[in-house]
Motif scaffolding. Structure first.
Motif, PDB file in Angstrom:
ATOM      1  N   THR A  20       0.541  -1.629  -0.032  1.00 35.55           N
ATOM      2  CA  THR A  20      -0.324   0.072  -0.145  1.00 35.55           C
ATOM      3  C   THR A  20       0.793   1.594  -0.126  1.00 35.55           C
ATOM      4  N   LYS A  21       1.894   1.448   1.121  1.00 33.84           N
ATOM      5  CA  LYS A  21       2.936   2.085   0.727  1.00 33.84           C
ATOM      6  C   LYS A  21       3.482   2.264  -0.831  1.00 33.84           C
ATOM      7  N   ALA A  22       3.605   1.249  -1.322  1.00 34.70           N
ATOM      8  CA  ALA A  22       4.516   1.573  -3.065  1.00 34.70           C
ATOM      9  C   ALA A  22       3.039   1.853  -4.287  1.00 34.70           C
ATOM     10  N   GLY A  23       1.373   2.116  -3.127  1.00 31.67           N
ATOM     11  CA  GLY A  23       0.590   2.668  -4.515  1.00 31.67           C
ATOM     12  C   GLY A  23      -0.102   1.570  -4.964  1.00 31.67           C
ATOM     13  N   HIS A  24       0.455   0.677  -4.784  1.00 35.74           N
ATOM     14  CA  HIS A  24      -0.741  -0.531  -5.267  1.00 35.74           C
ATOM     15  C   HIS A  24      -1.873  -0.765  -4.600  1.00 35.74           C
ATOM     16  N   LEU A  25      -3.011  -1.146  -5.198  1.00 37.92           N
ATOM     17  CA  LEU A  25      -4.455  -1.769  -4.712  1.00 37.92           C
ATOM     18  C   LEU A  25      -4.126  -3.056  -3.875  1.00 37.92           C
ATOM     19  N   VAL A  26      -3.943  -3.034  -2.654  1.00 38.17           N
ATOM     20  CA  VAL A  26      -3.830  -3.998  -2.015  1.00 38.17           C
ATOM     21  C   VAL A  26      -5.398  -4.930  -1.446  1.00 38.17           C
ATOM     22  N   TYR A  27      -5.596  -6.164  -1.652  1.00 38.41           N
ATOM     23  CA  TYR A  27      -6.767  -6.891  -1.323  1.00 38.41           C
ATOM     24  C   TYR A  27      -6.628  -7.887  -0.380  1.00 38.41           C
ATOM     25  N   ILE A  28      -6.951  -8.296   0.778  1.00 40.09           N
ATOM     26  CA  ILE A  28      -6.807  -9.091   1.604  1.00 40.09           C
ATOM     27  C   ILE A  28      -8.033 -10.298   1.753  1.00 40.09           C
ATOM     28  N   VAL A  29      -7.071 -10.919   1.885  1.00 39.24           N
ATOM     29  CA  VAL A  29      -8.226 -13.011   2.139  1.00 39.24           C
ATOM     30  C   VAL A  29      -7.816 -13.138   2.793  1.00 39.24           C
ATOM     31  N   GLY A  30      -8.500 -13.886   4.217  1.00 39.96           N
ATOM     32  CA  GLY A  30      -7.972 -14.673   5.344  1.00 39.96           C
ATOM     33  C   GLY A  30      -8.904 -15.262   5.922  1.00 39.96           C
ATOM     34  N   ARG A  31      -8.512 -16.270   6.477  1.00 40.94           N
ATOM     35  CA  ARG A  31      -9.224 -17.224   6.819  1.00 40.94           C
ATOM     36  C   ARG A  31     -10.329 -16.430   8.403  1.00 40.94           C
ATOM     37  N   ASP A  32      -9.795 -15.635   9.413  1.00 43.17           N
ATOM     38  CA  ASP A  32     -10.305 -14.706  10.126  1.00 43.17           C
ATOM     39  C   ASP A  32     -10.890 -13.270   9.487  1.00 43.17           C
ATOM     40  N   ALA A  33     -12.200 -13.546   9.529  1.00 43.16           N
ATOM     41  CA  ALA A  33     -12.335 -12.344   9.323  1.00 43.16           C
ATOM     42  C   ALA A  33     -11.896 -10.844   9.886  1.00 43.16           C
ATOM     43  N   GLY A  34     -12.398 -10.991  10.715  1.00 47.12           N
ATOM     44  CA  GLY A  34     -11.835  -9.972  11.726  1.00 47.12           C
ATOM     45  C   GLY A  34     -10.768  -9.064  11.586  1.00 47.12           C
ATOM     46  N   LYS A  35      -9.065 -10.205  11.846  1.00 46.30           N
ATOM     47  CA  LYS A  35      -8.171  -9.893  11.706  1.00 46.30           C
ATOM     48  C   LYS A  35      -7.989  -9.365  10.917  1.00 46.30           C
ATOM     49  N   SER A  36      -8.702  -9.806   9.259  1.00 41.18           N
ATOM     50  CA  SER A  36      -8.560  -9.612   8.510  1.00 41.18           C
ATOM     51  C   SER A  36      -8.268  -7.800   8.021  1.00 41.18           C
ATOM     52  N   GLU A  37     -10.106  -7.725   8.171  1.00 46.90           N
ATOM     53  CA  GLU A  37     -10.869  -6.228   8.514  1.00 46.90           C
ATOM     54  C   GLU A  37      -9.533  -5.328   8.476  1.00 46.90           C
ATOM     55  N   ALA A  38      -9.082  -6.003  10.287  1.00 44.93           N
ATOM     56  CA  ALA A  38      -8.004  -5.296  11.457  1.00 44.93           C
ATOM     57  C   ALA A  38      -7.082  -4.375  10.114  1.00 44.93           C
ATOM     58  N   ALA A  40      -6.340  -5.056   6.790  1.00 44.70           N
ATOM     59  CA  ALA A  40      -7.357  -3.798   5.392  1.00 44.70           C
ATOM     60  C   ALA A  40      -6.852  -1.867   6.293  1.00 44.70           C
ATOM     61  N   LYS A  41      -7.869  -1.780   7.568  1.00 42.77           N
ATOM     62  CA  LYS A  41      -7.838  -0.567   7.969  1.00 42.77           C
ATOM     63  C   LYS A  41      -6.604  -0.045   8.341  1.00 42.77           C
ATOM     64  N   GLN A  42      -5.966  -0.740   8.628  1.00 42.47           N
ATOM     65  CA  GLN A  42      -4.546  -0.476   8.835  1.00 42.47           C
ATOM     66  C   GLN A  42      -3.683   0.520   8.554  1.00 42.47           C
ATOM     67  N   PHE A  43      -3.969  -0.115   7.246  1.00 36.76           N
ATOM     68  CA  PHE A  43      -2.470  -0.160   5.960  1.00 36.76           C
ATOM     69  C   PHE A  43      -3.776   0.578   5.146  1.00 36.76           C
ATOM     70  N   GLY A  44      -5.237   0.887   4.875  1.00 38.73           N
ATOM     71  CA  GLY A  44      -5.445   1.247   3.570  1.00 38.73           C
ATOM     72  C   GLY A  44      -5.888   0.443   2.708  1.00 38.73           C
ATOM     73  N   ALA A  45      -5.612  -1.152   2.884  1.00 42.33           N
ATOM     74  CA  ALA A  45      -6.602  -1.841   2.254  1.00 42.33           C
ATOM     75  C   ALA A  45      -7.641  -2.172   2.306  1.00 42.33           C
ATOM     76  N   LYS A  46      -8.205  -3.809   1.534  1.00 45.94           N
ATOM     77  CA  LYS A  46      -9.484  -3.847   1.096  1.00 45.94           C
ATOM     78  C   LYS A  46      -9.218  -5.090   1.995  1.00 45.94           C
ATOM     79  N   THR A  47     -10.279  -5.873   2.447  1.00 49.57           N
ATOM     80  CA  THR A  47     -10.969  -7.211   2.118  1.00 49.57           C
ATOM     81  C   THR A  47     -11.550  -7.930   1.221  1.00 49.57           C
ATOM     82  N   THR A  48     -11.918  -9.191   0.618  1.00 51.14           N
ATOM     83  CA  THR A  48     -12.454  -9.163  -0.244  1.00 51.14           C
ATOM     84  C   THR A  48     -12.846 -11.114  -0.220  1.00 51.14           C
ATOM     85  N   GLU A  49     -14.176 -11.394  -0.799  1.00 51.58           N
ATOM     86  CA  GLU A  49     -13.496 -12.936  -0.971  1.00 51.58           C
ATOM     87  C   GLU A  49     -13.519 -13.889  -1.624  1.00 51.58           C
TER      88      GLU A  49
END
Length: 207
Positions: A20-38, A40-49
């Protein structure tokens, strides 16, 4: 680039931070939805299905080796996709490898998904080094890249350089058989020998 990170652990967090710092559009997929959301929020990324994660230009497999195949299968059809495999096939105590000599984690993952463009990279770097950035002890940390697909290797090299790290061509995917033991040795030095996690392997070249 649009990049999907599979996982929400320490390595995944390092990737999300630097990408995200380098300007890429970043999506996160993880088993723990809460951890993934946190994360994403911390670094300006997004979660996705999982079904949408495969739409990315590059997918980073930031899971344990034992979880890798199932994590990728959850994404559906991956034919033609560039996958960065960062895994090391570690034993339960992290002090040895469960694969080696005649195959590697990377090759086994590639065999499970023959349509993907698998690239071995980042497996010799601790999460702490990745998160801190590319400079360590006055030098740029190298990322060794092994793949059979030249175009995929070039794409991953572009990602590596965008983060400020040095991309080192390590040959074909079978050379993951060397990179994974190197990753294991680095883990031994960090934990077994007590050198800590702000270390990274490199090669000195006399020019």
């Amino acid at each position: 680039m649009k990049i999907t990170v599979i996982g929400a652990g320490n390595m995944a967090a390092g990737f999300v931070k630097q990408l995200t710092k380098a300007g890429h559009l970043v999506y996160i997929v993880g088993r723990d939805a809460g951890k993934s959301e946190a994360l994403a929020k911390q670094f300006g990324a997004k979660t996705t299905e999982p079904a949408k994660a495969a739409e990315a230009d590059v997918i980073i497999l930031a899971t344990a080796y034992g979880d890798a195949v199932n994590a990728l299968r959850a994404l559906g059809n991956l034919d033609g996709k560039v996958i960065i495999d960062i895994t090391n096939p570690l034993s339960a105590d992290y002090m040895s490898l469960t694969l080696g000599h005649v195959t590697s984690a990377a090759e086994e993952i590639a065999n499970a998904f023959p349509g993907v463009r698998l690239v071995k990279a980042f497996n010799t770097i601790f999460a702490q080094v990745l998160a801190a950035g590319p400079e360590l002890a006055g030098s740029t940390v190298p990322v060794f890249i092994a793949a059979d697909d030249a175009s995929a290797k070039e794409t991953v090299s572009t990602v590596v350089h965008s983060l400020g790290f040095s991309a080192i061509d390590a040959g074909g995917l079978k050379n993951a058989r060397y990179l994974e033991p190197l990753g294991g040795l680095n883990i031994y030095f960090g934990y077994g020998a007590g050198l800590g996690t702000t270390i990274a392997p490199t090669w000195l070249i006399n020019k």
